[in-house]
Design a protein around this motif. Structure first.
Motif, mmCIF file in Angstrom:
data_model
loop_
_atom_site.group_PDB
_atom_site.id
_atom_site.type_symbol
_atom_site.label_atom_id
_atom_site.label_comp_id
_atom_site.label_asym_id
_atom_site.label_seq_id
_atom_site.Cartn_x
_atom_site.Cartn_y
_atom_site.Cartn_z
ATOM 1 N N PRO A 1 -3.234 -7.030 6.854
ATOM 2 C CA PRO A 1 -4.229 -6.171 6.493
ATOM 3 C C PRO A 1 -5.462 -6.430 7.011
ATOM 4 C CG PRO A 1 -3.211 -7.326 4.400
ATOM 5 C CD PRO A 1 -2.629 -7.897 5.619
ATOM 6 N N VAL A 2 -5.929 -7.465 7.475
ATOM 7 C CA VAL A 2 -7.283 -7.714 8.392
ATOM 8 C C VAL A 2 -7.120 -7.182 9.462
ATOM 9 C CG1 VAL A 2 -9.158 -9.046 9.079
ATOM 10 C CG2 VAL A 2 -8.150 -9.522 7.049
ATOM 11 N N HIS A 3 -5.991 -7.376 10.308
ATOM 12 C CA HIS A 3 -5.851 -6.703 11.589
ATOM 13 C C HIS A 3 -5.752 -5.065 11.260
ATOM 14 C CE1 HIS A 3 -4.450 -10.592 12.887
ATOM 15 N NE2 HIS A 3 -3.994 -10.130 14.051
ATOM 16 N N GLN A 4 -5.057 -4.670 10.389
ATOM 17 C CA GLN A 4 -4.962 -3.118 10.289
ATOM 18 C C GLN A 4 -6.355 -2.605 10.041
ATOM 19 O OE1 GLN A 4 -2.145 -1.324 10.607
ATOM 20 N NE2 GLN A 4 -1.090 -3.208 11.081
ATOM 21 N N ILE A 5 -7.388 -3.372 9.133
ATOM 22 C CA ILE A 5 -8.641 -2.884 9.059
ATOM 23 C C ILE A 5 -9.267 -2.634 10.442
ATOM 24 C CG2 ILE A 5 -10.812 -3.116 8.138
ATOM 25 C CD1 ILE A 5 -9.263 -4.385 5.603
ATOM 26 N N PHE A 6 -9.250 -3.667 11.168
ATOM 27 C CA PHE A 6 -9.738 -3.726 12.488
ATOM 28 C C PHE A 6 -9.295 -2.701 13.453
ATOM 29 C CE2 PHE A 6 -10.919 -8.493 11.657
ATOM 30 C CZ PHE A 6 -12.286 -8.086 11.311
ATOM 31 N N GLN A 7 -7.938 -2.249 13.352
ATOM 32 C CA GLN A 7 -7.685 -1.222 14.161
ATOM 33 C C GLN A 7 -7.887 0.071 13.775
ATOM 34 O OE1 GLN A 7 -3.452 -2.461 14.529
ATOM 35 N NE2 GLN A 7 -3.924 -4.486 15.486
ATOM 36 N N GLY A 8 -8.456 0.030 12.516
ATOM 37 C CA GLY A 8 -8.791 1.466 12.028
ATOM 38 C C GLY A 8 -7.778 1.978 11.142
ATOM 39 N N ASN A 9 -6.687 1.422 10.755
ATOM 40 C CA ASN A 9 -5.677 1.892 10.028
ATOM 41 C C ASN A 9 -5.890 2.230 8.702
ATOM 42 O OD1 ASN A 9 -4.265 2.412 12.505
ATOM 43 N ND2 ASN A 9 -3.392 0.355 12.479
ATOM 44 N N CYS A 10 -6.990 1.543 7.980
ATOM 45 C CA CYS A 10 -7.241 1.585 6.710
ATOM 46 C C CYS A 10 -8.604 2.422 6.461
ATOM 47 C CB CYS A 10 -7.395 0.190 6.153
ATOM 48 S SG CYS A 10 -5.847 -0.763 6.679
ATOM 49 N N GLY A 11 -8.871 3.303 7.273
ATOM 50 C CA GLY A 11 -10.040 4.028 6.850
ATOM 51 C C GLY A 11 -11.401 3.155 7.364
ATOM 52 N N GLY A 12 -12.384 3.702 6.793
ATOM 53 C CA GLY A 12 -13.574 2.584 7.425
ATOM 54 C C GLY A 12 -14.838 3.552 7.476
ATOM 55 N N PRO A 13 -15.726 3.120 8.222
ATOM 56 C CA PRO A 13 -15.605 1.925 9.182
ATOM 57 C C PRO A 13 -15.997 0.884 8.443
ATOM 58 C CG PRO A 13 -17.774 2.968 9.550
ATOM 59 C CD PRO A 13 -17.100 3.836 8.514
ATOM 60 N N GLY A 14 -17.066 0.838 7.189
ATOM 61 C CA GLY A 14 -17.401 -0.421 6.320
ATOM 62 C C GLY A 14 -16.141 -0.953 5.315
ATOM 63 N N VAL A 15 -16.312 -2.307 5.123
ATOM 64 C CA VAL A 15 -15.384 -2.685 4.207
ATOM 65 C C VAL A 15 -15.508 -2.020 2.879
ATOM 66 C CG1 VAL A 15 -14.925 -5.014 2.830
ATOM 67 C CG2 VAL A 15 -15.397 -5.034 5.209
ATOM 68 N N GLU A 16 -16.763 -1.578 2.518
ATOM 69 C CA GLU A 16 -16.693 -0.766 1.213
ATOM 70 C C GLU A 16 -15.901 0.368 1.378
ATOM 71 O OE1 GLU A 16 -20.696 -1.097 -0.699
ATOM 72 O OE2 GLU A 16 -20.152 0.551 -1.702
#
Ligand SMILES: [Fe+2]
Ligand SMILES: [Fe+2]
Ligand SMILES: [Zn+2]
Lengths: 500, 327, 89
Positions: free
Chosen positions: A451-466
């Motif tokens: 999940p964390v890699h995926q967030i960094f790769q932009g696969n979980c929306g974003g840009p911020g954690v919130e």
């Protein structure tokens, strides 16, 4: 003609074993294609011992009786607003983890046993798997129904299946079961029926459910123990599977041992979440994680592995490590969540004085030395208005996917790091156990959806954690997450109880 | 007028889970809804199955049928586990009373030798057919998509195991629990030319890969034809020829058939209504398996019931296909 | 030797079963925990139909045990007359 009376074993054999037949028109291997690729040798399926001889009519009868009792209690629980009887609103957070983290595993068990219940060539094993498949469907559905009432009054339950597929810490349980289900059918059975159901699930269900009873939660204790009544059958299947595989061919022994080692470690890592639920999230305590581990693993598992020694099976690798870990894991796991409480789908808190004293008493070797000072410091910071949240995202173990927060067990001040390089990439692990599992099957674990890699790769929306929390996880930010103190859950509870 | 006692502080924050509210609005939901919709994992699978690396663990691509929403396959019976076992427990209690009565009154002794031999030859071998049906529905359970259809296939799979066990018990009633009738019936299944077409077809279903095609082959075509031959025509023939008591032993199956036909037809109708592509696939599959099944069943139907029997069964299948829009 | 064990839900029916178990296995340890009763014994433990029927004053099927069973440890052997748990059979 006077009919002779059939005993249950003969009756079951006649009603079940003889249904299958030797194929004449198709290649049987086409119908049951997955039996050979794992290297397991089955010479004679007819040697399979049916652990329980439950025909379908008896199954319907007994299960319907269990369900009738269970749903009568769910109805009464809802009608009487049973949620008001729990010990403390913090308790509901353990249930949130249960529904988002554990119930979907029941669903995966339903799917996994449907797969093996279709694929095994031996009719006895197949039918045992099918019955477990439908039991597991029962478990996920009764859990959804038990939590249904809580969902109406507390935050964090509402999007449990959406969350399970996405949220960072829920990839720990999800990847555990994905791992088992994507393995071959025999590994699946050793993983789930034996290592998980037989060796470890007691730790999840028995003391935790007893804890639910002790915390005034009728709905959970009832589904928990009602599910456990099926579990006794599942555990027995697990033991029969192992004995059957070991008796079929000596070449199976090292394969089975390797799977036991792997799945024992995978399972203990998964249960570190349960450890923290028991020690930190049950306001009224039944027993500590350490005590539960001693009764349900060290003692019960010890007897079991002594019994299996005659086949050449030994205790799982790293069992000695867990003997040290039982002193630490619950504290380290809750600390991780306390640090990332802004990104969790449930509430966090600092243990009360009474709870700290209980932990000191239960963990005389470690708590005062390593963990109590941390909590006291956290409390002091909170009092000064400096509640600390870790703003970054944690690095995850590339096997179990738990944030890298567990320590060396011989030096609890030192975070444990293990690593390996595969195809030019570096991979990180929380422990030797996780490292070994990866190294044995790197092609599998490089696929992990971290999940964390995926967030960094932009696969979980974003840009911020919130943004991720709100849009991708669909959490109600500010309601589902953060500390219990000041949460809508707490405000409602106080209103119900007439506390200002 | 309904009177509501307002305890304002005890108002629920929400009426149901968020996924249910997205589908049906935030209002009190049924147990079927909460236990069914969106329960299966949809995305972010960690590893490809070693046994089928071309697919994800849960994958829509294991059939050629395509659906916008796989939860469109609402079960008209609204069976979740508790509702399902409750219903079957009632049926089995009734069956248990029937079997006990049948045995206590020695009703088997009142059946003529011809009827008895006929039951062993025509009815008892169906336990093997049911066994294949069990596996075929487990196939859909394991590789199908979405809880709505996979849970219903599991219930049907378990039903078929139960029915195989009831057929076996009929054999045991006929042979005084010696097991000889089961051996004889199995010999017929394995060797009697009458059964070989059907056995070959059952084996063919067990190597069929597309789970929705298999659903059409098993749950529509084969079950419709065999059901009509056995539970309608053979049952009527027994009633007219001194075997009316046998109906006590097949009452469970009669009731089951009514119950699950409603579900099978609803599934077909929903899949066909989704798109022309689906409809074409279903039509092709139904035609293909109808042809195979008619050929396989023809000697059996003739021997069991006479020349016209299969035509009648086929006519009923046509009717159901027309109702689903796939004729 | 190793311990075998089983746990039952703490309810009225279980009390009769526990009584029967105690009678048939004099050396058992019975441990009451919230909502459950844990029963353990060295080596072997048996639940006999006849004894339970005697306590209950009615017919009782060994499979009915599953309605109240929470967990068990040991090799299981179940037939019409009893369910037994053992190590090293
Ligand atoms: Fe379960
Ligand atoms: Fe289970
Ligand atoms: Zn790890």
């Amino acid at each position: 003609m006077a009919a002779k009376k059939l005993n249950i074993k003969d009756k079951y054999r006649l009603l079940t074993r003889d249904l299958d037949w030797e194929f004449s028109y198709q290649d049987r291997k086409e119908a049951f294609p997955y039996e050979e690729f794992e290297g397991i040798k089955i010479t004679d399926w007819s040697k399979w011992e049916d652990p329980f001889r439950l025909t379908m009519d008896a199954y319907w009868k007994y299960q319907a009786e269990k369900e009738k009792k269970l749903y009568a209690i769910f109805d009464a629980f809802a009608q009487n607003n049973g949620h008001l009887n729990i010990s403390d609103p913090r308790y509901a957070n353990a249930l949130k983890i249960f529904l988002t983290g554990v119930s979907p595993l029941e669903y995966q068990a339903f799917q996994g046993f449907a797969h093996t219940g279709r694929q095994f060539g031996g009719v006895g094993a197949r039918i045992a798997c099918q019955m477990q498949s439908i039991d597991e469907l029962r478990h996920v559905q009764t859990q959804i129904h038990a939590m249904s009432h809580y969902n109406k009054f507390f935050d964090g339950f509402q999007d449990w299946s959406h969350m399970h597929d996405r949220v960072w810490y829920l990839s720990v349980p999800k990847s555990f079961f994905d791992d088992a289900r994507s393995a071959g059918p025999f590994e699946y059975l050793v993983a789930i029926s034996f290592s998980f159901e037989y060796v470890l699930t007691n730790l999840l269900f028995v003391p935790f459910m007893s804890g639910a009873a002790y915390n005034g939660d009728m709905a959970t204790v009832t589904f928990g123990f009602s599910a456990q009544s099926d579990e006794a059958r599942h555990m027995t299947l697990g033991l029969e599977v192992i004995k059957f595989l070991l008796e079929q061919h000596e070449d199976n022994v090292p394969i089975v041992q390797k799977w036991i080692d792997k799945w024992f470690w995978r399972g203990t890592r998964l249960l570190s979440i349960v450890a923290m639920m028991m020690d930190y999230m049950l306001p009224n305590k039944v027993m500590s994680w350490k005590e539960a581990w001693e009764v349900y693993f060290e003692e019960a598992g010890g007897s079991l592995f002594k019994d299996l020694a005659r086949y050449g099976i030994r205790m799982p690798k790293y069992a000695e490590t867990t003997e040290k870990e039982k002193e630490h894991v619950s504290h380290q796991a809750w600390w991780i969540f306390y640090n990332y409480g802004q990104a969790a789908g449930f509430h966090t808190w600092i243990p009360t004085d009474k709870e700290l004293d209980w932990l000191s008493e239960k963990y005389p070797e470690t708590f005062d030395k390593y963990y109590r000072p941390r909590w006291e410091l956290a409390r002091q910071m909170e009092a000064e208005g400096k509640r600390f949240y870790n703003p970054g995202l944690p690095q995850l173990c590339n096997c179990c996917q738990i944030p890298m927060g567990f320590t060396e067990m011989d030096d609890p001040t030192q975070i444990a790091y293990r690593q390996t390089v595969y195809n030019g990439e570096r991979y990180h692990f929380c422990s030797d156990g996780c490292h070994d599992i990866f190294v044995d099957e790197p092609e599998k674990y490089v696929q992990s959806w971290l999940p964390v890699h995926q967030i960094f790769q932009g696969n979980c929306g974003g840009p911020g954690v919130e943004d991720v929390l709100r849009d991708y996880y669909r959490m109600n930010v500010g309601a589902d997450n953060l500390d219990i103190k000041g949460s809508p859950d707490e405000q409602r509870w106080n209103a119900w109880k007439g506390v200002a | 007028m309904t009177i509501e006692i307002k305890t304002s502080t005890l108002e629920p924050v929400r009426q149901t889970y968020a996924n249910i509210a997205r589908r049906f609005g935030d209002k009190p939901a049924t147990r079927y809804q909460e236990a069914t919709y969106d329960v299966q994992a949809e995305t972010n699978f960690h590893y490809r199955p070693l046994w089928q690396p071309q697919h994800e663990l849960n994958d829509k691509g294991r059939t050629a049928i395509q659906m916008e929403d796989w939860y469109a396959f609402r079960d008209p019976r609204q069976y979740y586990y508790g509702a399902y076992v409750g219903q079957r427990a009632r049926m089995q209690e009734n069956a248990e009373n029937n079997y006990a009565f049948f045995e206590k009154r020695n009703l088997a002794d009142r059946l003529g030798d011809g009827i008895r031999a006929g039951l062993i030859r025509f009815l008892v071998p169906l336990r093997h057919v049911e066994h294949a049906a069990n596996l075929n529905n487990m196939y859909g359970t394991a590789y199908g998509y979405g809880t709505a259809i996979t849970q219903a296939m599991l219930y049907d799979g378990m039903d078929r195991l139960g029915i195989a066990q009831y057929f076996s018990r009929i054999g045991l009633i006929l042979d005084g629990n010696s097991g000889e009738a089961l051996i004889e019936a199995k010999r017929a299944w394995m060797e009697d030319p009458l059964w070989q077409g059907l056995r070959a077809l059952c084996e063919e279903t067990l190597v069929t890969r597309d789970w929705f095609e298999l659903f059409v082959a098993q749950d529509l075509v084969l079950d419709s034809l065999i059901g009509q031959l056995v539970y309608d025509q053979y049952d009527a023939w027994l009633a007219d020829n001194g075997g009316q008591d046998v109906a006590m032993l097949t009452e469970f199956m009669q009731e089951w058939r009514k119950d699950r036909t409603r579900w099978v037809d609803a599934v077909l109708k929903t899949a066909a209504a989704e798109s022309d592509d689906n409809r074409a696939l279903l039509r092709d599959w139904a035609a293909k398996w109808r042809g195979k099944a008619a050929e396989a069943l023809s000697p059996l139907a003739r021997e069991m019931l006479g020349e016209e029997a299969l035509e009648q069964a086929l006519a009923e299948l046509e009717k159901r296909m027309a109702k689903a829009g796939i004729n | 030797m190793s311990k075998v064990y089983l746990a039952l839900q703490d309810n009225d029916l279980s009390r009769y079963i526990v009584e029967a178990i105690e009678e048939d296995n004099p050396s058992v340890t019975v441990n009451y925990q919230p909502a459950m009763i844990r029963i353990e014994n060295e080596g072997r433990l048996v639940v006999r139909r006849e004894t339970v029927e005697e306590k209950l004053g009615r017919d009782w099927d060994v499979q009915e045990l599953h309605l109240n069973l929470i967990t068990l440890g040991g090799n299981v052997d179940e037939d019409d007359d009893e369910l037994s748990l053992s190590w090293n059979r």
